[in-house]
Design a protein around this motif. Structure first.
Motif, PDB file in Angstrom:
ATOM      1  N   HIS A 230      -0.386   4.343   0.796  1.00  0.00           N
ATOM      2  CA  HIS A 230      -1.075   5.191  -0.169  1.00  0.00           C
ATOM      3  C   HIS A 230      -2.580   4.938  -0.147  1.00  0.00           C
ATOM      4  O   HIS A 230      -3.383   5.881  -0.201  1.00  0.00           O
ATOM      5  N   LEU A 231      -2.977   3.672  -0.077  1.00  0.00           N
ATOM      6  CA  LEU A 231      -4.399   3.352  -0.058  1.00  0.00           C
ATOM      7  C   LEU A 231      -5.074   3.896   1.199  1.00  0.00           C
ATOM      8  O   LEU A 231      -6.225   4.342   1.150  1.00  0.00           O
ATOM      9  N   ASN A 232      -4.345   3.873   2.306  1.00  0.00           N
ATOM     10  CA  ASN A 232      -4.911   4.379   3.561  1.00  0.00           C
ATOM     11  C   ASN A 232      -5.042   5.896   3.563  1.00  0.00           C
ATOM     12  O   ASN A 232      -5.972   6.440   4.174  1.00  0.00           O
ATOM     13  N   ASN A 233      -4.123   6.565   2.882  1.00  0.00           N
ATOM     14  CA  ASN A 233      -4.167   8.033   2.859  1.00  0.00           C
ATOM     15  C   ASN A 233      -3.479   8.545   1.603  1.00  0.00           C
ATOM     16  O   ASN A 233      -2.293   8.880   1.627  1.00  0.00           O
ATOM     17  N   PRO A 234      -4.220   8.646   0.487  1.00  0.00           N
ATOM     18  CA  PRO A 234      -3.611   9.095  -0.777  1.00  0.00           C
ATOM     19  C   PRO A 234      -3.029  10.498  -0.703  1.00  0.00           C
ATOM     20  O   PRO A 234      -2.114  10.825  -1.461  1.00  0.00           O
ATOM     21  N   THR A 235      -3.524  11.334   0.196  1.00  0.00           N
ATOM     22  CA  THR A 235      -3.028  12.704   0.268  1.00  0.00           C
ATOM     23  C   THR A 235      -1.588  12.774   0.742  1.00  0.00           C
ATOM     24  O   THR A 235      -0.906  13.769   0.536  1.00  0.00           O
ATOM     25  N   LEU A 236      -1.117  11.691   1.396  1.00  0.00           N
ATOM     26  CA  LEU A 236       0.265  11.690   1.870  1.00  0.00           C
ATOM     27  C   LEU A 236       1.249  11.336   0.766  1.00  0.00           C
ATOM     28  O   LEU A 236       2.451  11.481   0.928  1.00  0.00           O
ATOM     29  N   SER A 237       0.733  10.844  -0.354  1.00  0.00           N
ATOM     30  CA  SER A 237       1.612  10.416  -1.444  1.00  0.00           C
ATOM     31  C   SER A 237       1.022  10.828  -2.786  1.00  0.00           C
ATOM     32  O   SER A 237       0.907  10.038  -3.697  1.00  0.00           O
ATOM     33  N   ALA A 238       0.638  12.087  -2.854  1.00  0.00           N
ATOM     34  CA  ALA A 238      -0.098  12.549  -4.029  1.00  0.00           C
ATOM     35  C   ALA A 238       0.725  12.527  -5.300  1.00  0.00           C
ATOM     36  O   ALA A 238       0.186  12.576  -6.400  1.00  0.00           O
ATOM     37  N   ASN A 239       2.048  12.441  -5.200  1.00  0.00           N
ATOM     38  CA  ASN A 239       2.896  12.489  -6.384  1.00  0.00           C
ATOM     39  C   ASN A 239       3.462  11.129  -6.776  1.00  0.00           C
ATOM     40  O   ASN A 239       4.416  11.055  -7.549  1.00  0.00           O
ATOM     41  N   VAL A 240       2.918  10.059  -6.208  1.00  0.00           N
ATOM     42  CA  VAL A 240       3.447   8.737  -6.539  1.00  0.00           C
ATOM     43  C   VAL A 240       3.213   8.430  -8.014  1.00  0.00           C
ATOM     44  O   VAL A 240       2.225   8.834  -8.622  1.00  0.00           O
ATOM     45  N   GLN A 241       4.147   7.720  -8.594  1.00  0.00           N
ATOM     46  CA  GLN A 241       4.039   7.313  -9.986  1.00  0.00           C
ATOM     47  C   GLN A 241       4.909   6.087 -10.201  1.00  0.00           C
ATOM     48  O   GLN A 241       5.607   5.637  -9.298  1.00  0.00           O
ATOM     49  N   ASP A 242       4.808   5.528 -11.401  1.00  0.00           N
ATOM     50  CA  ASP A 242       5.651   4.382 -11.768  1.00  0.00           C
ATOM     51  C   ASP A 242       5.462   3.203 -10.828  1.00  0.00           C
ATOM     52  O   ASP A 242       6.426   2.629 -10.317  1.00  0.00           O
ATOM     53  N   TYR A 243       4.220   2.815 -10.628  1.00  0.00           N
ATOM     54  CA  TYR A 243       3.921   1.687  -9.752  1.00  0.00           C
ATOM     55  C   TYR A 243       4.425   0.379 -10.372  1.00  0.00           C
ATOM     56  O   TYR A 243       4.111   0.060 -11.515  1.00  0.00           O
ATOM     57  N   MET A 244       5.234  -0.353  -9.627  1.00  0.00           N
ATOM     58  CA  MET A 244       5.760  -1.655 -10.042  1.00  0.00           C
ATOM     59  C   MET A 244       6.197  -1.652 -11.511  1.00  0.00           C
ATOM     60  O   MET A 244       5.656  -2.369 -12.353  1.00  0.00           O
ATOM     61  N   LEU A 245       7.202  -0.864 -11.800  1.00  0.00           N
ATOM     62  CA  LEU A 245       7.681  -0.686 -13.176  1.00  0.00           C
ATOM     63  C   LEU A 245       8.071  -1.991 -13.866  1.00  0.00           C
ATOM     64  O   LEU A 245       8.030  -2.093 -15.095  1.00  0.00           O
ATOM     65  N   ASP A 246       8.462  -2.978 -13.089  1.00  0.00           N
ATOM     66  CA  ASP A 246       9.018  -4.205 -13.674  1.00  0.00           C
ATOM     67  C   ASP A 246       7.960  -5.128 -14.268  1.00  0.00           C
ATOM     68  O   ASP A 246       8.311  -6.034 -15.038  1.00  0.00           O
ATOM     69  N   TYR A 247       6.680  -4.928 -13.929  1.00  0.00           N
ATOM     70  CA  TYR A 247       5.674  -5.934 -14.249  1.00  0.00           C
ATOM     71  C   TYR A 247       4.528  -5.335 -15.074  1.00  0.00           C
ATOM     72  O   TYR A 247       3.841  -4.408 -14.625  1.00  0.00           O
ATOM     73  N   THR A 248       4.318  -5.890 -16.267  1.00  0.00           N
ATOM     74  CA  THR A 248       3.268  -5.366 -17.146  1.00  0.00           C
ATOM     75  C   THR A 248       1.876  -5.607 -16.568  1.00  0.00           C
ATOM     76  O   THR A 248       0.965  -4.810 -16.811  1.00  0.00           O
ATOM     77  N   TRP A 249       1.690  -6.696 -15.816  1.00  0.00           N
ATOM     78  CA  TRP A 249       0.365  -6.962 -15.250  1.00  0.00           C
ATOM     79  C   TRP A 249      -0.050  -5.905 -14.228  1.00  0.00           C
ATOM     80  O   TRP A 249      -1.220  -5.804 -13.863  1.00  0.00           O
ATOM     81  N   ALA A 250       0.922  -5.099 -13.734  1.00  0.00           N
ATOM     82  CA  ALA A 250       0.607  -4.071 -12.728  1.00  0.00           C
ATOM     83  C   ALA A 250       0.084  -2.784 -13.359  1.00  0.00           C
ATOM     84  O   ALA A 250      -0.270  -1.844 -12.628  1.00  0.00           O
ATOM     85  N   GLU A 251       0.010  -2.741 -14.704  1.00  0.00           N
ATOM     86  CA  GLU A 251      -0.394  -1.503 -15.373  1.00  0.00           C
ATOM     87  C   GLU A 251      -1.823  -1.097 -15.015  1.00  0.00           C
ATOM     88  O   GLU A 251      -2.129   0.093 -14.934  1.00  0.00           O
ATOM     89  N   GLU A 252      -2.694  -2.067 -14.788  1.00  0.00           N
ATOM     90  CA  GLU A 252      -4.082  -1.748 -14.429  1.00  0.00           C
ATOM     91  C   GLU A 252      -4.139  -1.005 -13.096  1.00  0.00           C
ATOM     92  O   GLU A 252      -4.836   0.005 -12.954  1.00  0.00           O
ATOM     93  N   THR A 253      -3.393  -1.504 -12.111  1.00  0.00           N
ATOM     94  CA  THR A 253      -3.345  -0.820 -10.816  1.00  0.00           C
ATOM     95  C   THR A 253      -2.686   0.540 -10.954  1.00  0.00           C
ATOM     96  O   THR A 253      -3.121   1.523 -10.345  1.00  0.00           O
ATOM     97  N   ALA A 254      -1.620   0.612 -11.748  1.00  0.00           N
ATOM     98  CA  ALA A 254      -0.910   1.886 -11.952  1.00  0.00           C
ATOM     99  C   ALA A 254      -1.855   2.943 -12.524  1.00  0.00           C
ATOM    100  O   ALA A 254      -1.833   4.112 -12.113  1.00  0.00           O
ATOM    101  N   ALA A 255      -2.693   2.525 -13.482  1.00  0.00           N
ATOM    102  CA  ALA A 255      -3.641   3.464 -14.076  1.00  0.00           C
ATOM    103  C   ALA A 255      -4.660   3.936 -13.048  1.00  0.00           C
ATOM    104  O   ALA A 255      -5.016   5.120 -12.993  1.00  0.00           O
ATOM    105  N   LYS A 256      -5.122   3.015 -12.234  1.00  0.00           N
ATOM    106  CA  LYS A 256      -6.097   3.379 -11.199  1.00  0.00           C
ATOM    107  C   LYS A 256      -5.489   4.374 -10.218  1.00  0.00           C
ATOM    108  O   LYS A 256      -6.136   5.355  -9.816  1.00  0.00           O
ATOM    109  N   ILE A 257      -4.244   4.124  -9.819  1.00  0.00           N
ATOM    110  CA  ILE A 257      -3.558   5.048  -8.905  1.00  0.00           C
ATOM    111  C   ILE A 257      -3.457   6.429  -9.537  1.00  0.00           C
ATOM    112  O   ILE A 257      -3.719   7.448  -8.893  1.00  0.00           O
TER     113      ILE A 257
END
Length: 271
Positions: A230-257
């Protein structure tokens, strides 16, 4: 380094081959054998990644030896050395990885080793990491089992950092948020590091994780990871969501995505 054996019934040829191979930083010579049967016996008791085999040998010839080695190690890299061009053609029919005709020079051997090194990287099974949804790591589509959940979470943190170091205190704050940073939690962190190393070693992937006193990190190039894609080419995964659902510390990255997602127009333009 490739764990290597050399087999040639001619002592002088074997010594020359060995003298050339020791100059390479990519091979570790485990043994040099004049007897193919001795080489086979050795391979049955020692893991071998790579073999230089003379074809024209009495008793068990190089092609027959190669066939037996492949039974032991399906991914072994076989390079045949032949004195007659006809032998080389036969070696290729046997699906040799490469062949060299005598007389050869140092550069011929060096090129063969280079080919073997590249091929070994391609043959090695890389772990696959899924970060969108529930975090998981797979080997040949089978999920890795982590008996210690914190070791798995520590790996997830390192992947989230894309190779940058994760400090021990930072890891403790994320993995044990309700506990103070003291000797007990430091021991828990060190236990997680040790158990993560043990899991990766079971899958011949120890080289993707590194730890030093007070921090750890991963080698991103050693993994197939949807987040890295995704980082290399966001256009290939434009609908990604729910990044690392299990971990609250990942919310910052999820928001950025989420906020960095390309628009539909941008995706269509890229396509």
């Amino acid at each position: 380094m490739l764990r290597t054996i050399l087999v040639d019934d001619n002592q002088l040829s074997l010594e020359i081959l060995q003298d050339i191979c020791v100059l390479s930083q990519h091979v570790a010579i485990l043994g040099a054998f004049q007897s193919p049967l001795d080489a086979l016996h050795f391979a049955r008791n020692n893991t071998v990644d790579f073999a230089f085999l003379d074809i024209d040998m009495p008793g068990l010839n190089g092609l027959e030896l190669g066939r037996e080695l492949r039974k032991l190690y399906p991914k072994i890299i076989l390079i045949y050395v032949a004195s007659e061009p006809g032998y080389c053609a036969e070696a290729m029919r046997m699906k040799a990885d490469f062949y060299i005709c005598k007389p050869y020079v140092c550069r011929d051997i060096a090129e063969a080793i280079e080919r073997a090194t590249l091929l070994s990287h391609r043959l090695r099974q890389r772990l696959t990491v899924r970060t969108f949804g529930h975090f998981d790591v797979f080997d040949r589509e089978q999920p890795l089992y982590f008996s210690n959940a914190k070791s798995k979470e520590l790996l997830a943190m390192c992947i989230d950092r894309c190779g940058s170091a994760v400090g021990m205190e930072e890891a403790i704050e994320a993995l044990w948020p309700e506990r103070p940073i003291d000797e007990k939690t430091k021991r828990l962190y060190r236990k997680a590091v040790i158990m993560l190393k043990q899991v990766l070693a079971q899958y011949d992937s120890s080289d993707i994780f590194h730890s030093v006193r007070g921090s750890c990190n991963i080698n991103p190039g050693g993994l197939d990871c949807d987040y890295f894609d995704h980082l290399n080419n966001p256009t290939l995964s434009a609908n990604v969501q729910d990044y690392m659902l299990d971990y609250t510390w990942a919310e910052e990255t999820a928001a950025k995505i989420y906020f960095d997602q390309p628009t539909t127009q941008e995706v269509m333009k890229a396509l």
